[in-house]
Design an enzyme around this catalytic site. Structure first.
Site, short mmCIF file in Angstrom:
data_model
loop_
_atom_site.label_atom_id
_atom_site.label_comp_id
_atom_site.label_asym_id
_atom_site.label_seq_id
_atom_site.Cartn_x
_atom_site.Cartn_y
_atom_site.Cartn_z
N VAL A 73 0.82 -1.37 0.44
CA VAL A 73 0.71 0.03 0.09
C VAL A 73 0.93 1.11 0.37
CG1 VAL A 73 -1.80 -0.81 1.00
CG2 VAL A 73 -0.30 -0.32 2.35
N LYS A 78 15.80 -5.43 4.41
CA LYS A 78 16.07 -4.70 5.37
C LYS A 78 17.20 -4.90 5.68
CE LYS A 78 11.67 -3.46 6.79
NZ LYS A 78 10.38 -3.54 7.76
N ASN A 131 14.75 0.58 6.59
CA ASN A 131 13.92 0.32 5.53
C ASN A 131 13.71 1.84 4.10
OD1 ASN A 131 13.11 2.48 7.32
ND2 ASN A 131 11.08 1.33 7.45
N ASP A 135 10.59 2.19 10.88
CA ASP A 135 10.12 1.93 11.02
C ASP A 135 9.96 2.24 12.53
OD1 ASP A 135 8.98 0.31 9.53
OD2 ASP A 135 10.47 -1.05 9.77
N GLY A 168 8.30 -9.23 20.41
CA GLY A 168 8.70 -9.90 18.89
C GLY A 168 10.15 -9.33 19.43
N ASN A 185 9.84 -13.15 23.63
CA ASN A 185 9.62 -13.43 22.54
C ASN A 185 9.20 -14.94 22.53
OD1 ASN A 185 9.75 -13.04 19.66
ND2 ASN A 185 11.21 -13.81 19.58
N ALA A 241 1.77 -3.80 15.54
CA ALA A 241 2.25 -3.41 13.93
C ALA A 241 1.33 -4.57 12.90
CB ALA A 241 3.59 -4.12 14.63
P1 NAP Z 1 10.35 -10.97 11.50
O1 NAP Z 1 11.46 -10.25 11.63
O2 NAP Z 1 9.88 -12.06 10.80
O3 NAP Z 1 9.83 -11.51 13.22
C1 NAP Z 1 8.73 -12.26 13.63
C2 NAP Z 1 7.94 -11.99 14.59
O4 NAP Z 1 6.80 -12.82 15.50
C3 NAP Z 1 9.55 -12.63 15.77
O5 NAP Z 1 9.84 -12.21 17.08
C4 NAP Z 1 8.47 -14.09 15.73
O6 NAP Z 1 8.93 -15.03 17.45
C5 NAP Z 1 7.40 -13.76 16.22
N1 NAP Z 1 6.14 -14.59 15.99
C6 NAP Z 1 6.20 -15.27 14.45
N2 NAP Z 1 5.16 -16.07 14.72
C7 NAP Z 1 4.57 -16.75 16.13
C8 NAP Z 1 3.86 -17.09 16.97
N3 NAP Z 1 3.11 -18.08 15.72
N4 NAP Z 1 3.49 -17.10 18.20
C9 NAP Z 1 4.35 -15.92 18.72
N5 NAP Z 1 5.92 -15.05 17.88
C10 NAP Z 1 5.66 -15.19 16.49
O7 NAP Z 1 8.98 -10.05 11.06
P2 NAP Z 1 8.65 -8.35 11.22
O8 NAP Z 1 9.33 -7.50 10.13
O9 NAP Z 1 9.94 -7.91 12.58
O10 NAP Z 1 7.01 -8.46 11.68
C11 NAP Z 1 6.64 -8.57 12.39
C12 NAP Z 1 4.43 -8.10 12.02
O11 NAP Z 1 5.14 -6.96 12.13
C13 NAP Z 1 4.36 -7.98 10.85
O12 NAP Z 1 3.25 -8.96 11.10
C14 NAP Z 1 4.36 -7.66 9.79
O13 NAP Z 1 3.91 -7.03 8.44
C15 NAP Z 1 4.34 -6.19 10.62
N6 NAP Z 1 4.95 -5.10 10.55
C16 NAP Z 1 4.33 -3.52 10.47
C17 NAP Z 1 4.85 -2.90 10.21
C18 NAP Z 1 4.33 -1.24 10.68
O14 NAP Z 1 4.25 -0.69 9.84
N7 NAP Z 1 2.82 -1.38 10.22
C19 NAP Z 1 6.09 -2.13 10.34
C20 NAP Z 1 6.85 -3.61 10.08
C21 NAP Z 1 6.11 -5.02 10.34
P3 NAP Z 1 10.70 -15.89 16.94
O15 NAP Z 1 11.90 -14.91 17.25
O16 NAP Z 1 10.07 -16.92 18.14
O17 NAP Z 1 10.43 -16.38 15.64
#
Ligand code: NAP
Length: 264
Positions: A15, A65, A85, A99, A122, A145, A208
């Site tokens: 988006v 990233k 980013n 971010d 997280g 986490n 997030a």
């Molecule tokens: P990432 O680096 O892949 O990290 C994923 C995180 O989620 C890790 O802490 C992971 O834990 C945890 N996780 C995944 N599945 C899980 C589960 N079933 N139960 C518990 N913990 C779980 O991803 P990211 O880039 O940080 O993004 C995380 C989220 O934020 C995504 O939904 C993304 O779309 C969102 N986001 C939003 C924005 C925004 O501007 N709104 C910006 C960035 C990201 P482990 O370490 O144990 O695997």
């Protein structure tokens, strides 16, 4: 014409193009925002090519990233987070992490004072950005986490931070002022990483996750009287911050917010 863009894979449903193009239109800029899905392993050539072509700015999303952070000079915050980013091309490329500002400005827009204690759930890219951002605001940060070792490693790098697993969330949240869900739990599902009994009216909760906008976590938080902030606000303000770094002018926040919410 100025050219801006996004590199990632996939980027087809991003988006960011409508959000940024709404800003160009509102500001009367002759500019376009385009998306690219480069090959893994090509990031240094992508950055050099964008610089040579005169591209003004790039956003960067999953999975590039960290690769971009290694390929460009980064500002100190992006260096600590270890992820870029946003790249601005001014006398060569410079990498930023907007971010982090997205988190801070989303709370600020909702009148939430960033003092006291924060819990970040997280320890991936979004968790790292949120933890450093809130600590830099002067908050004591607890990082929870699923994989506890990742929380411990992050807490060792963030000033005044502690860490634990998800099972410690009720205790960690009991005296917290701010909660950020920076896991992907709740994305396109009705799950939440935080038990409802751990939430209370004194919390401001930022999720997030932005699909859906009203996650299970946010509906649980609203039900106990907490302040709730959906993931589109973080997405908006990371884009606002990128626009401002690229152009040196204030972003047209309302125009960007309208286009973003129409696109989600
Ligand atoms: P990432 O680096 O892949 O990290 C994923 C995180 O989620 C890790 O802490 C992971 O834990 C945890 N996780 C995944 N599945 C899980 C589960 N079933 N139960 C518990 N913990 C779980 O991803 P990211 O880039 O940080 O993004 C995380 C989220 O934020 C995504 O939904 C993304 O779309 C969102 N986001 C939003 C924005 C925004 O501007 N709104 C910006 C960035 C990201 P482990 O370490 O144990 O695997």
């Amino acid at each position: 014409m100025q050219v801006f863009g996004l590199i990632g894979n996939p980027v087809g449903h991003s988006v960011s193009p409508p959000m940024h193009e709404a800003a160009y239109e509102a500001c009367g800029m002759d500019a376009r925002y385009v998306t690219f899905e480069p090959d893994p392993g090509s990031i240094e050539r992508v950055v050099d090519g964008a610089d040579a072509l005169g591209i003004t700015g790039l956003n960067v999303t999953i999975p590039f990233k960290e690769d971009v952070a290694a390929a460009v000079d980064t500002d100190p915050l992006a260096e600590r987070i270890g992820a870029v980013n946003t790249v601005a091309f001014v006398d060569g490329p410079t990498g930023y992490n907007t971010d982090a500002a997205g988190v801070v400005r989303a709370f600020g827009h909702h009148g939430v004072s960033l003092s006291g204690r924060a819990v970040v759930v997280g320890a991936g890219g979004a968790g790292r950005a949120a933890a450093f951002a809130l600590a830099d605001e002067g908050m004591d940060v607890h990082i929870a986490n699923r994989t506890v070792e990742r929380a411990e490693a992050l807490a060792a790098a963030v000033p005044n931070a502690s860490s634990g697993g998800l099972d410690g969330l009720p205790a960690a949240l009991s005296d917290a002022d701010v909660l950020v869900n920076a896991t992907s739990v709740g994305m396109e599902s009705d799950e939440t990483p935080v038990p409802k009994r751990a939430l209370h009216a004194g919390l401001a909760v930022l999720d997030a996750v932005y699909a859906p906008l009203e996650t299970r976590l946010l509906s649980d938080a609203a039900a106990v009287g907490a302040t709730t902030i959906d993931g589109a606000w973080m997405l908006l303000f990371q884009g606002v911050e990128a626009f401002e770094r690229w152009t040196g002018r204030d972003a047209p926040i309302d125009a960007m917010n309208g286009a973003l919410r129409d696109a989600l």
